[in-house]
Design a protein around this motif. Structure first.
Motif, PDB file in Angstrom:
ATOM      1  N   ARG A  73       0.852  -1.205   0.000  1.00 37.42           N
ATOM      2  CA  ARG A  73       0.000   0.000   0.000  1.00 37.42           C
ATOM      3  C   ARG A  73       0.886   1.253   0.000  1.00 37.42           C
ATOM      4  NH1 ARG A  73      -5.396  -1.245   2.789  1.00 37.42           N
ATOM      5  NH2 ARG A  73      -5.505   0.996   3.137  1.00 37.42           N
ATOM      6  N   GLN A  74       0.944   1.919  -1.095  1.00 37.65           N
ATOM      7  CA  GLN A  74       1.779   3.143  -1.186  1.00 37.65           C
ATOM      8  C   GLN A  74       0.947   4.285  -1.801  1.00 37.65           C
ATOM      9  OE1 GLN A  74       4.882   1.569  -3.608  1.00 37.65           O
ATOM     10  NE2 GLN A  74       5.814   0.450  -1.944  1.00 37.65           N
ATOM     11  N   PHE A  75      -0.082   4.644  -1.050  1.00 39.47           N
ATOM     12  CA  PHE A  75      -0.895   5.774  -1.540  1.00 39.47           C
ATOM     13  C   PHE A  75      -1.396   6.604  -0.362  1.00 39.47           C
ATOM     14  CE2 PHE A  75      -4.937   4.039  -0.196  1.00 39.47           C
ATOM     15  CZ  PHE A  75      -4.701   2.666  -0.136  1.00 39.47           C
ATOM     16  N   SER A  76      -1.967   7.782  -0.672  1.00 40.67           N
ATOM     17  CA  SER A  76      -2.466   8.678   0.375  1.00 40.67           C
ATOM     18  C   SER A  76      -3.976   8.516   0.473  1.00 40.67           C
ATOM     19  CB  SER A  76      -2.184  10.138   0.004  1.00 40.67           C
ATOM     20  OG  SER A  76      -0.841  10.286  -0.324  1.00 40.67           O
ATOM     21  N   ASP A  77      -4.453   8.789   1.705  1.00 40.68           N
ATOM     22  CA  ASP A  77      -5.908   8.723   1.883  1.00 40.68           C
ATOM     23  C   ASP A  77      -6.480  10.079   1.442  1.00 40.68           C
ATOM     24  OD1 ASP A  77      -8.467   8.159   2.491  1.00 40.68           O
ATOM     25  OD2 ASP A  77      -8.212   8.419   4.671  1.00 40.68           O
ATOM     26  N   VAL A  78      -6.569  10.243   0.136  1.00 40.71           N
ATOM     27  CA  VAL A  78      -7.039  11.547  -0.384  1.00 40.71           C
ATOM     28  C   VAL A  78      -8.540  11.524  -0.644  1.00 40.71           C
ATOM     29  CG1 VAL A  78      -4.867  12.220  -1.453  1.00 40.71           C
ATOM     30  CG2 VAL A  78      -6.459  10.787  -2.721  1.00 40.71           C
ATOM     31  N   GLN A  79      -9.105  12.692  -0.720  1.00 42.27           N
ATOM     32  CA  GLN A  79     -10.530  12.824  -1.062  1.00 42.27           C
ATOM     33  C   GLN A  79     -10.612  13.093  -2.569  1.00 42.27           C
ATOM     34  OE1 GLN A  79     -13.388  12.855   1.106  1.00 42.27           O
ATOM     35  NE2 GLN A  79     -11.929  11.916   2.505  1.00 42.27           N
ATOM     36  N   VAL A  80     -11.304  12.203  -3.238  1.00 44.67           N
ATOM     37  CA  VAL A  80     -11.434  12.376  -4.688  1.00 44.67           C
ATOM     38  C   VAL A  80     -12.900  12.608  -5.053  1.00 44.67           C
ATOM     39  CG1 VAL A  80      -9.349  11.212  -5.484  1.00 44.67           C
ATOM     40  CG2 VAL A  80     -11.342   9.872  -4.897  1.00 44.67           C
ATOM     41  N   TRP A  83       0.411  -4.278  -5.910  1.00 46.75           N
ATOM     42  CA  TRP A  83       0.914  -2.935  -5.529  1.00 46.75           C
ATOM     43  C   TRP A  83      -0.206  -1.913  -5.714  1.00 46.75           C
ATOM     44  CZ3 TRP A  83       3.905  -6.502  -8.029  1.00 46.75           C
ATOM     45  CH2 TRP A  83       5.145  -6.795  -7.495  1.00 46.75           C
ATOM     46  N   LEU A  84      -0.475  -1.152  -4.671  1.00 48.68           N
ATOM     47  CA  LEU A  84      -1.413  -0.018  -4.807  1.00 48.68           C
ATOM     48  C   LEU A  84      -0.586   1.249  -4.560  1.00 48.68           C
ATOM     49  CD1 LEU A  84      -4.455  -1.469  -2.813  1.00 48.68           C
ATOM     50  CD2 LEU A  84      -4.237  -1.306  -5.266  1.00 48.68           C
ATOM     51  N   GLU A  85      -0.218   1.923  -5.643  1.00 44.31           N
ATOM     52  CA  GLU A  85       0.704   3.069  -5.531  1.00 44.31           C
ATOM     53  C   GLU A  85      -0.021   4.350  -6.022  1.00 44.31           C
ATOM     54  OE1 GLU A  85       4.631   0.531  -6.902  1.00 44.31           O
ATOM     55  OE2 GLU A  85       3.247   1.316  -8.384  1.00 44.31           O
ATOM     56  N   GLY A  86       0.086   5.373  -5.177  1.00 43.73           N
ATOM     57  CA  GLY A  86      -0.638   6.602  -5.577  1.00 43.73           C
ATOM     58  C   GLY A  86       0.269   7.824  -5.687  1.00 43.73           C
ATOM     59  N   ASP A  99      -4.216  20.008  -2.685  1.00 40.04           N
ATOM     60  CA  ASP A  99      -3.016  20.110  -1.838  1.00 40.04           C
ATOM     61  C   ASP A  99      -3.003  19.131  -0.665  1.00 40.04           C
ATOM     62  OD1 ASP A  99      -2.463  22.180  -3.501  1.00 40.04           O
ATOM     63  OD2 ASP A  99      -3.486  23.651  -2.189  1.00 40.04           O
ATOM     64  N   SER A 100      -4.101  18.402  -0.498  1.00 47.04           N
ATOM     65  CA  SER A 100      -4.222  17.617   0.738  1.00 47.04           C
ATOM     66  C   SER A 100      -3.693  16.188   0.628  1.00 47.04           C
ATOM     67  CB  SER A 100      -5.708  17.576   1.157  1.00 47.04           C
ATOM     68  OG  SER A 100      -6.427  16.878   0.168  1.00 47.04           O
ATOM     69  N   ALA A 101      -2.981  15.864  -0.489  1.00 45.53           N
ATOM     70  CA  ALA A 101      -2.503  14.482  -0.676  1.00 45.53           C
ATOM     71  C   ALA A 101      -1.326  14.183   0.252  1.00 45.53           C
ATOM     72  CB  ALA A 101      -2.088  14.282  -2.130  1.00 45.53           C
ATOM     73  N   GLU A 102      -1.558  13.287   1.157  1.00 42.52           N
ATOM     74  CA  GLU A 102      -0.482  12.898   2.107  1.00 42.52           C
ATOM     75  C   GLU A 102      -0.373  11.387   2.122  1.00 42.52           C
ATOM     76  OE1 GLU A 102      -1.206  14.303   6.039  1.00 42.52           O
ATOM     77  OE2 GLU A 102      -1.282  16.403   5.351  1.00 42.52           O
ATOM     78  N   PRO A 103       0.835  10.839   2.172  1.00 39.38           N
ATOM     79  CA  PRO A 103       0.959   9.372   2.176  1.00 39.38           C
ATOM     80  C   PRO A 103       0.375   8.754   3.452  1.00 39.38           C
ATOM     81  CG  PRO A 103       3.126  10.435   2.253  1.00 39.38           C
ATOM     82  CD  PRO A 103       2.121  11.504   2.228  1.00 39.38           C
ATOM     83  N   ILE A 104      -0.218   7.546   3.331  1.00 39.24           N
ATOM     84  CA  ILE A 104      -0.821   6.886   4.499  1.00 39.24           C
ATOM     85  C   ILE A 104       0.264   6.308   5.375  1.00 39.24           C
ATOM     86  CG2 ILE A 104      -2.225   4.901   5.228  1.00 39.24           C
ATOM     87  CD1 ILE A 104      -3.963   5.378   2.817  1.00 39.24           C
TER      88      ILE A 104
END
Ligand code: ADP
Length: 633
Positions: A507-514, A545-548, A628-633
């Protein structure tokens, strides 16, 4: 705005220039010729009418002055005949003694003084002067033989002798009036009176009158201009000249002709004579013209001629001619100017009309084009309406497809769902049976533990059904989703399969709001992860792989597996509906199609990559709610 160039095209130069050139070449000489012609006509007319007027006026003058001459001459007509009454005269002629002569001389002297004549004398029938008023003078006629004189010859025949001549003794001109003296019906002698007529000439000169009197021979005997005196007004033959010379009428004076430069007969007794300039009258000219009016004088064979100078008239006529020429030039100039102005106005009008026509054409075209545009606008509007309807239909079809896809997925998953629900149900049946027995035995703590486990199992089953309900529910594409929650939900839905194959998840992604509905995002992820799990069935070490990453206001999530990949032929059809490589009832071929359309509906995209290292990577791009709110989990 574009105008038709044809409208303003000038006429061909050859056609436009030629007439103008001809006009420019021929008009000025034509105007000059007309000016000269009209000027001459003006001059001629003015002179003609001027001469007529002068001639009328001159006629009166002629009459007046001719009468004066006549009265001057007739004044002395009776005088010679008076001598018949004087007895001493016949006595002398009958008996020419010195005493008788002296008596008559004295009588004649007195008579001459009173009558203011030049001389009075008496001749016998042979022409010898018997007595004379000028008996005292040295150049007295006394004793002279004047029988050669024409007046004597006439008088001795009993005819009245009228004669102008120059005295042979004195060389003095004079007018001789002779009368035959009769006694008992027989001519016994001739009485003669000589009169000077210079007074007439002086009177003419004082009155600035140009006139002359010509005698029966055409010789000018009286003239206001002394230069003309004793000149002949008619051509004289040599014979006549000789005869006149012999008669000594004009003494020894040469009888030249008064030769005019030009002579033009205008009417009976009216002539136009041009003489060479000879006097102060015509200092600035080399010839001088006169209107000559002639009238015979009564009781004499003489003619009286009145000369009226035509200089002033000529000058006047020249002025009139110039005036006419100038007036014509002015009129011609005005006409040319008017014509040019008319042409300019006509050209302007034509240009204005052409412009108006061009404008009209333009307006017509604009109207036509506006009509076309309106029609095409209408067509576009109807096309837009049709497109909207088609879009609506498509959207509805998509919704239907999504729904169908969901139902298909449910169908696909029903086995595992049934397995998933049956497992806890079986466990719950065993646990509840055991719990009853433990309660009967009084082992309350064990029974409580079992009930707790049953409770956990019921919770798990509730979560499964809740996921299914939310999956099957129709959602709209507005809203926002949490990527982390969606991944968790998808993994939970696929939980049994994930667990069964010992998947290694990265898991390599951010918990972003889409910007997508939560359920739809979960649906997409279930499809992608489900397909990856399918592809990794035969993989001993399955890895997902889940990469964001945030990119250009979107969030890009890569779902990569190390499965069997997609062969070259299948790659072309991956996103086509109902394309599937899965055997039997396992695949419907709707998953990728629906997922791609759901992503596209939110402004996102679903693509695929085929890494060289093997496996498949699906790339899901979705617009971020707040970039701007993308942050890695
Ligand atoms: P279905 O899963 O019902 O076949 P999909 O539209 O989800 O329908 O997938 C279409 C086809 O794409 C699948 O049959 C499979 O051949 C191929 N596919 C999808 N995902 C993968 C993947 N991760 N690895 C290899 N092949 C895949």
């Amino acid at each position: 705005m574009k105008c038709d160039p044809n409208l303003y095209r000038a006429a061909p130069p050859s056609l436009a220039v030629k007439p103008r050139l001809i006009r420019h070449l021929f008009l000025p000489p034509l105007i000059i010729v007309l000016m000269i012609g009209l000027g001459y006509a003006g001059f001629w007319t003015s002179e003609h009418f001027g001469i007529r007027s002068l001639s009328e006026n001159g006629q009166r003058q002629l009459e007046l002055h001719a009468r004066t001459v006549e009265s001057e001459l007739s004044k002395y007509t009776y005088l010679p005949s008076l001598l018949e009454l004087e007895t001493s005269v016949p006595q002398l002629l009958a008996d020419p003694t010195p005493e008788h002569r002296q008596t008559v001389n004295a009588y004649l002297e007195g008579l001459n003084r009173r009558s203011r004549s030049r001389a009075i004398y008496v001749m016998d029938t042979t022409g010898r002067v018997m007595a004379t008023s000028n008996w005292r003078d040295v150049d007295s006629y006394l004793g002279e033989d004047l029988s050669f004189r024409a007046y004597f010859q006439k008088a001795v025949r009993g005819e009245p002798g009228r004669f102008y001549g120059i005295g042979s003794t004195s060389g003095e001109p004079g007018y001789y009036l002779a009368h035959g003296l009769e006694e008992h019906g027989k001519i016994i002698g001739v009485a003669v009176v000589k009169v000077r007529l210079e007074a007439l000439e002086e009177r003419w000169q004082r009155a600035r009158l140009e006139a002359f009197v010509s005698d029966e021979n055409g010789i000018i005997i009286l003239s206001s201009d002394p230069a003309r005196r004793l000149k002949s007004v008619i051509p004289l033959s040599d014979e006549t000249k000789e005869k006149l010379a012999r008669s000594l009428q004009y003494y020894w004076f040469p009888l030249n002709e008064l030769q005019p430069l030009a002579r033009e007969t205008l009417a009976e007794g009216v002539e136009k004579l041009t003489f060479p300039a000879n006097s102060e009258l015509s200092a600035d000219d080399d010839s001088i013209s006169y209107l000559a009016q002639t009238r015979p004088l009564n009781d004499t064979p003489w003619n009286f001629t009145l000369l009226t100078p035509l200089q002033d008239l000529r000058r006047e006529a020249i002025n009139q001619g110039i005036l006419v020429a100038v007036a014509f030039a002015l009129v011609a100039f005005l006409l040319i100017a008017w014509n040019e102005r008319r042409k300019v106005i006509a050209t302007r009008l034509a240009a204005r009309e052409a412009l108006q026509e061009a404008n009209n054409q333009l307006e017509r075209r604009i109207t036509e084009r506006t009509g076309d545009l309106r029609a095409s606008n209408e067509r576009l509007k109807s096309q837009i309406r049709e497109r909207r309807q088609a879009e609506e239909t498509l959207r509805r079809a998509q919704d239907e497809l999504v729904q169908a896809g969901k139902l298909a997925a449910i169908g696909q998953m029903s086995t595992s769902i049934a397995h998933e629900l049956n497992q806890p149900l079986a466990a719950m049946r065993t646990l509840s049976g055991n719990t009853i027995r433990f309660l009967e035995r009084g082992q309350l703590d064990v029974a409580s533990t079992n009930l707790k486990t049953i409770n956990d199992l019921i919770d798990r089953m509730g979560r499964i059904t809740a996921s299914l309900r939310s999956f099957a529910r129709r959602g709209d594409d507005k809203g926002q989703a949490s990527l982390g929650k969606a991944v968790d939900a998808a993994l939970q839905l696929l939980g049994a399969r994930v667990d069964s194959m010992a998947l290694h998840l990265h898991r390599q992604f951010s918990d972003v709001q889409v910007q997508i509905d939560q359920t739809r995002l979960e649906q997409i992820l279930v499809n992608l992860i489900g397909n990856a799990l399918d592809a990794m069935q035969a993989q001993p070490l399955p890895q997902l792989w889940l990469e964001g990453e945030a990119f250009n206001g979107k969030y890009r999530l890569r779902v990569r597996d190390n499965g069997h990949g997609v062969d070259a032929e299948a790659r072309k059809h991956l996103f086509e509906p109902f394309f599937t490589t899965k055997p039997g009832e396992q695949g419907l071929g709707l998953g990728l199609t629906l997922s791609a359309s759901l992503a596209a509906a939110t402004g996102g995209h679903l693509g695929v990559e085929h890494p060289a290292s093997g496996g498949t990577t699906f790339v899901l791009s979705l617009p971020l709610v707040s970039p701007d709110s993308a942050e890695p989990i």
